[in-house]
Structures are given as C-alpha cells and as structure tokens.
Design an enzyme around this catalytic site. Structure first.
Site, PDB file in Angstrom:
ATOM      1  N   CYS A  69      -6.003   6.206  12.526  1.00 10.37           N
ATOM      2  CA  CYS A  69      -6.758   7.430  12.195  1.00 10.37           C
ATOM      3  C   CYS A  69      -8.056   7.448  13.004  1.00 10.37           C
ATOM      4  CB  CYS A  69      -7.047   7.444  10.704  1.00 10.37           C
ATOM      5  SG  CYS A  69      -8.318   8.616  10.244  1.00 10.37           S
ATOM      6  N   GLU A  78       0.662   4.126   1.385  1.00  9.88           N
ATOM      7  CA  GLU A  78       0.938   4.746   2.692  1.00  9.88           C
ATOM      8  C   GLU A  78       2.044   3.971   3.424  1.00  9.88           C
ATOM      9  OE1 GLU A  78      -2.365   5.195   5.545  1.00  9.88           O
ATOM     10  OE2 GLU A  78      -0.860   4.909   7.094  1.00  9.88           O
ATOM     11  N   HIS A  94       0.858  -1.197   0.000  1.00  8.97           N
ATOM     12  CA  HIS A  94       0.000   0.000   0.000  1.00  8.97           C
ATOM     13  C   HIS A  94       0.893   1.246   0.000  1.00  8.97           C
ATOM     14  CE1 HIS A  94      -2.851   3.039   1.357  1.00  8.97           C
ATOM     15  NE2 HIS A  94      -3.821   2.212   0.994  1.00  8.97           N
TER      16      HIS A  94
END
Ligand code: SF4
Length: 280
Positions: free
Chosen positions: A193, A124, A122
């Site tokens: 998050c 990120e 990914h």
C-alpha cells in the site's frame, strides 16, 4: 520540548471510505454487522458501535439481512455463502486490497503457486489466500515454507498490503536466490500500500531527528506495529492506544518528540495525543 508530527500519518483513505460507506448503510438499513472489526482500532470500533455498526466473528453469526465486508476484504467463498443465504453485502474492501486480491487470482489462474508475504492469521491474508484457490501459502519467513513437498515450477510472490518495503524485498530477494534457480519462472507483484509506505517513510525520517517517538494506534493493528518496528531501531519508541497511556517519564530530558499514527487511528485520537503532549 518540541513536538513534531510526521508529515504523513493517521487515518488512510481506505478506512475513511469504509466509514463513509458504513454511515450511509446505517442510514439506509438501520443497524448493520461487519465481518470482523472495521479496522484494528478500539476507538474506531467503539465510535462505529455507537452508530449501530456491530462486529461479528464469522458469517454464520450474522443475524441481520445486511453484512459489511471490512477494508481487509474477505474470500470469494464467504461472498458466495452470503449470496446463497440472500444476505445483502456492503463491500468496503479497500481498492488497494482489491488490487492485491486480483493479483493473487490472476497468478493462480495462470498456473502459478502463490506465496503471500504476510501474517497467515490476518483477515486480509486469509482473504488473499481465498483468491488463490488451493495454490496459495502465507509466510513471514522462508523457514515457514520448509514444508514444501516440491518447489513449484512457476512461483508468484506478493505481499500483505501493510508490510514494510524492506521486509518484503528482503523476503522476495531471499526466495529468488534460494528457490529461484529451481523454478522455471518467478513473478513478483508489488502489492504494498503506497499510503502505508509514505507513512512509514515519514515516520523513519522523523525518528532519525527525534529523541523519542510516540506511535498512536491499535495494539493489534498491523500498520501501527510496523511503524514501531521502523522507529524502534532508530530511537526510543512507545506505542499507545490513547493519550492517557502516555507516561511522563518518557519525556524526561527530551527536547524533541516525534509523533506518528497508524492508518486506522481516528483524527480525534491524534488530536487528543497532541493536546496531552503540549500540556506536559
Ligand atoms: S492501509 Fe492502505 S491498504 Fe489498508 S485500508 Fe488503508 S489505504 Fe487501504
């Protein structure tokens, strides 16, 4: 049939902020390129393409003089390369991803080996690994860490921002109990998050009282897939990218339908889904 939206769902502040920055950049610089898609949502990418925002796969494909970094961030190496080539960078890295990057860098600089709980391919996670220098490793299970030559004496653990709380705590807990006694120091940094966590909690509450859940979001969106993972053990759950993908047979005999949406799902897509559901 009652249709209920999750209390928290859809486009997060990080993606909204990136869209605003990109719109401003297009007004100022004309057409611009982004390193990878702005978010893993086809509708959003198509809408931005209509405004002149084009996605490229790697920095060497950059044709223009302006390149935007997406909400997922990138590595310090890519930023340095852009600087050396004189390319103007518009950095839309989400502030929450930025905090995770800072945590990765600080751990590595303090001498910790850094384990990132996340999907190694990914964007990120690739960015986070870049901030660890050569001290990082990404894994989704302890089994993926078997190739450790030796257990480091100081070990830091953090997470890809959109993972679920339960998966991260499960992974970190297992590392603490299996590897912890062999290390001198372990440090766990909560880089999840909060927006995603709130959406996941709301989806779970709604799934518990619904008879079927619809998640609208990109098929390659990590957070949309996590919403499915959370709801599916509780109730029949379907992931759709657009309202047109709804199958009327899913609602046969159902009186309560729950709806949630990934953090990169545009508001228009959620509105279209609600309108189609209400028409059924
Ligand atoms: S999901 Fe969270 S970390 Fe990702 S862009 Fe949105 S606010 Fe930022």
């Amino acid at each position: 049939m009652r249709i209920e939206k999750a209390e928290k769902l859809g486009l997060c502040f990080g993606v909204r902020r990136a869209i605003t920055l990109l719109r401003e950049a297009v007004r100022e610089h004309g057409e611009i390129e982004t390193l990878g898609p702005v978010a893993h949502n086809r509708l959003l990418v198509e809408t931005l393409a209509g405004l002149g925002v084009r996605s490229i796969e790697s920095p060497d494909r950059a044709r223009g003089r302006t390149l935007a970094i997406t909400t997922h961030g990138t590595t310090p190496g890519v930023l340095a390369e852009m600087g050396a080539r004189g390319i103007h960078v518009i950095d839309t890295t989400c502030p929450i991803v930025r905090k995770a990057q800072n945590a990765a860098r600080e751990l590595a600089e303090a001498g910790f080996a850094v384990i990132i709980f996340g999907q190694a391919d990914h964007s990120e996670v690739k960015g986070l690994l870049g901030y660890t220098g050569d001290r990082g490793m990404a894994a989704l299970s302890i089994g993926q860490l078997d190739d450790w030559e030796r257990i480091p004496s100081r070990l830091g653990i953090l997470s890809q921002t959109t993972q679920t709380r339960s998966a991260f705590t499960g992974f970190a807990g297992e590392l603490v109990s299996t590897v912890g006694p062999k290390t001198r120091e372990m440090r766990i940094v909560n880089t999840l998050c909060e927006v995603t966590q709130a959406q996941q909690d709301a989806a779970m509450r709604l799934a518990r009282r619904s008879q079927v859940m619809i998640v609208i979001g990109g098929r390659y969106s990590a957070n949309a897939r996590h919403l499915v993972e959370i709801c599916a053990p509780l109730v029949e759950t379907h992931l759709v990218e657009t309202a047109e993908e709804l199958d009327t047979s899913w609602f046969s005999g159902k009186e309560h339908v729950g709806v949630t949406a990934g953090a990169s799902t545009p508001d228009e897509a959620v509105d279209a889904l609600m309108a189609r559901l209400e028409s059924l």
